[in-house]
Design an enzyme around this catalytic site. Structure first.
Site, PDB file in Angstrom:
ATOM      1  N   LYS A   7       4.709   8.781   9.050  1.00 56.98           N
ATOM      2  CA  LYS A   7       4.452   8.207  10.375  1.00 56.98           C
ATOM      3  C   LYS A   7       5.436   8.707  11.449  1.00 56.98           C
ATOM      4  O   LYS A   7       5.266   9.790  11.975  1.00 56.98           O
ATOM      5  CB  LYS A   7       4.398   6.689  10.291  1.00 56.98           C
ATOM      6  CG  LYS A   7       3.254   6.227   9.338  1.00 56.98           C
ATOM      7  CD  LYS A   7       2.921   4.775   9.430  1.00 56.98           C
ATOM      8  CE  LYS A   7       2.014   4.314   8.310  1.00 56.98           C
ATOM      9  NZ  LYS A   7       0.620   4.128   8.638  1.00 56.98           N
ATOM     10  N   ASP A  18       9.280   2.762  -0.263  1.00 58.17           N
ATOM     11  CA  ASP A  18       8.265   3.411   0.552  1.00 58.17           C
ATOM     12  C   ASP A  18       8.508   2.977   1.992  1.00 58.17           C
ATOM     13  O   ASP A  18       8.101   1.898   2.409  1.00 58.17           O
ATOM     14  CB  ASP A  18       6.869   3.001   0.067  1.00 58.17           C
ATOM     15  CG  ASP A  18       5.775   3.660   0.890  1.00 58.17           C
ATOM     16  OD1 ASP A  18       6.096   4.259   1.945  1.00 58.17           O
ATOM     17  OD2 ASP A  18       4.603   3.571   0.487  1.00 58.17           O
ATOM     18  N   TYR A  61       0.861  -1.183   0.000  1.00 59.92           N
ATOM     19  CA  TYR A  61       0.000   0.000   0.000  1.00 59.92           C
ATOM     20  C   TYR A  61       0.891   1.224   0.000  1.00 59.92           C
ATOM     21  O   TYR A  61       1.844   1.316   0.771  1.00 59.92           O
ATOM     22  CB  TYR A  61      -0.890  -0.001   1.244  1.00 59.92           C
ATOM     23  CG  TYR A  61      -1.794   1.212   1.355  1.00 59.92           C
ATOM     24  CD1 TYR A  61      -2.863   1.396   0.482  1.00 59.92           C
ATOM     25  CD2 TYR A  61      -1.581   2.172   2.342  1.00 59.92           C
ATOM     26  CE1 TYR A  61      -3.701   2.509   0.593  1.00 59.92           C
ATOM     27  CE2 TYR A  61      -2.413   3.282   2.457  1.00 59.92           C
ATOM     28  CZ  TYR A  61      -3.466   3.446   1.584  1.00 59.92           C
ATOM     29  OH  TYR A  61      -4.289   4.545   1.688  1.00 59.92           O
TER      30      TYR A  61
HETATM   31  N1  PMP Z   1       2.889   4.043   2.411  1.00 61.43           N
HETATM   32  C1  PMP Z   1       2.865   3.113   3.374  1.00 61.43           C
HETATM   33  C2  PMP Z   1       3.896   2.027   3.354  1.00 61.43           C
HETATM   34  C3  PMP Z   1       1.892   3.156   4.357  1.00 61.43           C
HETATM   35  O1  PMP Z   1       1.884   2.211   5.294  1.00 61.43           O
HETATM   36  C4  PMP Z   1       0.946   4.199   4.339  1.00 61.43           C
HETATM   37  C5  PMP Z   1      -0.143   4.304   5.389  1.00 61.43           C
HETATM   38  N2  PMP Z   1      -0.420   3.209   6.099  1.00 61.43           N
HETATM   39  C6  PMP Z   1       1.019   5.149   3.318  1.00 61.43           C
HETATM   40  C7  PMP Z   1       2.006   5.043   2.377  1.00 61.43           C
HETATM   41  C8  PMP Z   1       0.036   6.275   3.248  1.00 61.43           C
HETATM   42  O2  PMP Z   1       0.268   7.157   4.278  1.00 61.43           O
HETATM   43  P1  PMP Z   1      -0.877   8.151   4.773  1.00 61.43           P
HETATM   44  O3  PMP Z   1      -1.942   7.309   5.376  1.00 61.43           O
HETATM   45  O4  PMP Z   1      -0.165   9.033   5.743  1.00 61.43           O
HETATM   46  O5  PMP Z   1      -1.348   8.896   3.577  1.00 61.43           O
END
Ligand code: PMP
Length: 453
Positions: A286, A258, A156
């Protein structure tokens, strides 16, 4: 006739009332779908506050928290140094839309920590970081002439149009969006491969490299449980991440890690430091905001200098580099630099892993448990003995058992993310007592998980 005894006060009565109000006003009553608890067949608790490893709901129930806001709170809730930093920053003003020193300070800390990051840009969410990184990759690659990107099923990367493409979650074929409202002209540029499969990458690159700007991957997949990258096997065996690095180099394709979830989580320098593989661009989020909205993307200087206003690739944000978020991030990362922090996280998480394994085995529930540092995946596997290394395999797990397990844990004061495919997180505030209580609750919860059949 004897009057009927009044039902025992419902443990979740106030949450139930609060959620009914919320549902009338917001889609599903929430501001992010997973919070509605659809996958576990109940309504969510409504939180009043958190401190350390504990969250308290508005009914006054306390829970040991393994959600931790889906990862950011590595120091636990309302940690003193983070609180102090936020209040101090708030006293100076919430936002300016002008440079502050805190941005440069956090930039320096991030650049010092994360091997691939030479220059960094702060944004407000992981979604935005990834979206911007992809734009940079497309803009930088062959002067914009490569429209396609590659992602793994089950990874994701936020909810931007081109990244929602996901076989198995409403869509089944390559290029079909998993959400209405995303045009096919966008999703057709996103190519899917299974995680941990280097042959699939090689084949795809051989066919389409001239059109592919980048490959984006969660170096440890945390959005399908917790699936580590395959290690190298045999004398010339390459691990998955090394294989990706080499293939991207061979075919002139940018590699994006990511690390929104793994950055500062699995090691101070993220998964890239842990596995010693350097991507071209890294997305963070995060933990770098210490629980406030903050994310970032960064990478090689020659790439990052193409971002506006140094270069032509546009990306902007009214609240980007927000002073409160910078302060929370700085305080969090400072605490993470203290001696022994990651060792402590490792030890607590290892004790939890061992205890959960034992509890599951005593209850005769087959699980496949994965862990990298303070990130865990507990899969209710239907194929005991077989590892789970990608999304396709993860999808075969028993989600009914997970739901039963989740519900018993919740009723016993342990809160997990409400879906089989979310990772568990620990913080420095989780101690031996938390682990012991969790394992005790898990003993009963595993029995209930299997008792539903
Ligand atoms: N990339 C990863 C690996 C994530 O785990 C997340 C959120 N869980 C995101 C992108 C998206 O981040 P956000 O919810 O802050 O938009």
């Amino acid at each position: 006739m004897p009057t009927q005894t009044a039902p025992k006060t419902d443990r979740y009565a106030k949450s139930t009332t609060a959620f009914a109000k919320a549902k009338a006003l917001m889609p599903g009553g929430v501001n992010s779908p997973v919070r509605a608890y659809k996958a576990v067949g109940r309504e969510p608790i409504t939180v009043r506050c958190g401190k350390g490893a504990i969250v308290t709901d508005i009914d006054g129930n306390e829970y040991i928290d393994y959600v931790l806001s889906y990862g950011p709170l590595i120091l636990g809730h309302a940690e003193e140094s983070v609180l102090a930093a936020i209040s101090k920053a708030a006293g100076r003003g919430a936002s300016f839309g002008m440079p502050t020193e805190a941005e440069t300070q956090l930039a320096q800390v991030v650049i010092d920590a994360v091997p691939s990051v030479e220059v960094v840009r702060f944004v407000n969410s992981g979604t935005e970081a990834v979206m911007s990184a992809i734009r940079l990759a497309r803009g930088a690659a062959s002067g914009g002439g490569k429209p396609k990107i590659v992602k793994c099923t089950g990874c994701y990367h936020g909810h931007s149009d081109g990244l929602l493409v996901q076989a198995g979650s409403g869509a089944t074929t390559l290029g079909v969006p998993s959400s209405p409202g995303v045009p096919e002209s966008i999703t057709s540029n996103t190519l899917l491969i299974p995680y941990n499969d280097l042959n699939a990458v090689h084949e795809l690159f051989k066919e389409q490299a001239k059109d592919i700007a980048c490959l984006i991957v969660e170096p440890i997949a945390g959005n399908m449980g917790c699936i580590p990258p395959a290690p190298g096997v045999g004398p010339n065996g390459k691990g998955y991440l090394q294989g990706l690095r080499d293939l991207c180099d061979e075919f002139d394709i940018l590699l994006i890690f990511d690390e929104v979830m793994t950055g500062f989580r699995v090691a101070y320098g993220g998964a890239q430091a842990l596995y010693n593989i350097t991507p071209d661009i890294t997305c963070l989020g995060k933990i770098i905001g210490g629980g406030l909205p903050c994310a970032a993307y960064g990478g090689r200087e020659d790439l990052m200098r193409q971002i506006s206003p140094d270069g032509p690739i546009y990306q902007a944000g009214t609240l980007s580099g927000n002073p409160l978020a910078m302060a929370a991030g700085l305080a969090t990362l400072e605490a993470l630099r203290e001696e022994g922090v990651y060792e402590k996280l490792e030890a607590t998480a290892a004790a939890l892993e061992t205890g959960l394994q034992k509890a599951a085995s005593n209850a005769n529930v087959p699980i496949y448990l994965t862990r990298v540092g303070s990130m865990l995946g507990v899969f209710f596997t239907n194929t005991p003995g077989s590892p789970i290394t990608n999304y396709e395999q993860a999808l075969t797990c028993n989600t009914d058992r997970f739901a039963a397990f989740f519900n018993t844990m919740l009723d016993n004061g342990i809160i997990l993310a409400p879906a089989q495919y979310e990772a568990w997180f620990l913080s420095t505030a989780h101690d031996e007592a938390c682990v012991a209580k969790t394992i005790e609750a898990a003993c009963g919860a595993f029995k209930n998980a299997i008792g539903i059949e």
